[in-house]
Design a protein around this motif. Sequence first.
Motif, mmCIF file in Angstrom:
data_model
loop_
_atom_site.group_PDB
_atom_site.id
_atom_site.type_symbol
_atom_site.label_atom_id
_atom_site.label_comp_id
_atom_site.label_asym_id
_atom_site.label_seq_id
_atom_site.Cartn_x
_atom_site.Cartn_y
_atom_site.Cartn_z
ATOM 1 N N VAL A 1 0.835 -1.200 0.000
ATOM 2 C CA VAL A 1 0.000 0.000 0.000
ATOM 3 C C VAL A 1 0.873 1.254 0.000
ATOM 4 C CG1 VAL A 1 -1.651 1.328 1.398
ATOM 5 C CG2 VAL A 1 -2.009 -1.104 1.021
ATOM 6 N N ASP A 2 1.941 1.251 0.798
ATOM 7 C CA ASP A 2 2.864 2.394 0.810
ATOM 8 C C ASP A 2 3.481 2.609 -0.556
ATOM 9 O OD1 ASP A 2 4.182 1.877 4.200
ATOM 10 O OD2 ASP A 2 2.323 2.796 3.463
ATOM 11 N N ALA A 3 3.916 1.525 -1.205
ATOM 12 C CA ALA A 3 4.526 1.645 -2.534
ATOM 13 C C ALA A 3 3.517 2.157 -3.548
ATOM 14 C CB ALA A 3 5.075 0.287 -2.980
ATOM 15 N N LEU A 4 2.288 1.650 -3.491
ATOM 16 C CA LEU A 4 1.248 2.131 -4.408
ATOM 17 C C LEU A 4 0.925 3.597 -4.138
ATOM 18 C CD1 LEU A 4 -1.211 -0.888 -4.527
ATOM 19 C CD2 LEU A 4 0.141 0.017 -6.416
ATOM 20 N N GLY A 5 0.897 3.954 -2.879
ATOM 21 C CA GLY A 5 0.636 5.355 -2.528
ATOM 22 C C GLY A 5 1.686 6.276 -3.116
ATOM 23 N N TYR A 6 2.948 5.884 -3.039
ATOM 24 C CA TYR A 6 4.017 6.710 -3.604
ATOM 25 C C TYR A 6 3.904 6.760 -5.117
ATOM 26 C CZ TYR A 6 8.555 8.543 -4.863
ATOM 27 O OH TYR A 6 9.552 9.304 -5.405
ATOM 28 N N LYS A 7 3.639 5.606 -5.742
ATOM 29 C CA LYS A 7 3.533 5.579 -7.199
ATOM 30 C C LYS A 7 2.383 6.442 -7.694
ATOM 31 C CE LYS A 7 5.770 1.420 -8.675
ATOM 32 N NZ LYS A 7 5.942 0.914 -9.977
ATOM 33 N N THR A 8 1.316 6.517 -6.935
ATOM 34 C CA THR A 8 0.162 7.292 -7.370
ATOM 35 C C THR A 8 0.265 8.761 -6.989
ATOM 36 O OG1 THR A 8 -1.043 6.710 -5.365
ATOM 37 C CG2 THR A 8 -1.390 5.314 -7.297
ATOM 38 N N ASP A 9 1.210 9.118 -6.154
ATOM 39 C CA ASP A 9 1.398 10.516 -5.766
ATOM 40 C C ASP A 9 2.272 11.196 -6.811
ATOM 41 O OD1 ASP A 9 1.555 12.923 -4.516
ATOM 42 O OD2 ASP A 9 2.484 12.178 -2.670
ATOM 43 N N VAL A 10 1.645 11.571 -7.910
ATOM 44 C CA VAL A 10 2.360 12.139 -9.055
ATOM 45 C C VAL A 10 3.084 13.418 -8.660
ATOM 46 C CG1 VAL A 10 2.062 13.076 -11.379
ATOM 47 C CG2 VAL A 10 0.717 11.111 -10.656
ATOM 48 N N LYS A 11 2.433 14.234 -7.866
ATOM 49 C CA LYS A 11 3.024 15.509 -7.476
ATOM 50 C C LYS A 11 4.328 15.300 -6.691
ATOM 51 C CE LYS A 11 1.771 19.822 -5.178
ATOM 52 N NZ LYS A 11 0.708 20.519 -4.438
ATOM 53 N N ALA A 12 4.313 14.371 -5.739
ATOM 54 C CA ALA A 12 5.514 14.115 -4.929
ATOM 55 C C ALA A 12 6.616 13.497 -5.784
ATOM 56 C CB ALA A 12 5.185 13.197 -3.751
ATOM 57 N N ARG A 13 6.251 12.564 -6.682
ATOM 58 C CA ARG A 13 7.267 11.949 -7.536
ATOM 59 C C ARG A 13 7.876 12.974 -8.467
ATOM 60 N NH1 ARG A 13 4.303 7.414 -10.283
ATOM 61 N NH2 ARG A 13 6.052 7.570 -11.691
#
Length: 184
Positions: free
Chosen positions: A23-35
């Motif tokens: 879930v953490d990895a998916l959250g990061y992948k979906t956080d386009v702004k942060a990436r």
Amino acid sequence: MGEEPDRIRREIEQTREQMGETVDALGYKTDVKARAKDSLQDKKENVMGVVQSAKERVVGAGQSVGDATPDTEQVKHQARRAKSVAQENPLGLAVGAVAVGFLAGMLIPSTRVEDEKLGPVADDVKDRAKQTGQEALERGKQVAQDAADTAKESGQQHAQELGSSAQDHAQDAASGAREQAPSV
């Protein structure tokens, strides 16, 4: 006899940890702004490092021009580094290149002729780019939210299945223990 429920509890705990990481990895992948922010920060640090390195070479080369030029190994190393960055993150490289071009364009003052000929067109292009960027940001947010919701639902479903499976195993173990227990 008591080992089976303990093993099941360990498996459940391990699965929970794995789901949390997923879930953490998916959250990061979906956080386009942060990436995008992380990517731009990395690019900025790389550029600043190259600029600082070049500055140090130029400042230190006051005695001869030969001292300021990089040797073959340094050039090869920087070329490999640039190639690896481009291969690992071509989108980030493109965004960085656009940002550098934009900044360079902003630093160069526009001429009277450019203002007369391109003023209305430039304003229109800026407005369209702003609108497109806003739409892309909204779509990215929606995709991120959908992906997070899907991951959450999947995690909850998996946890329920694990709980049910663990309960079944515990019941099987308990009934097996009752069957094997000597009747008194």
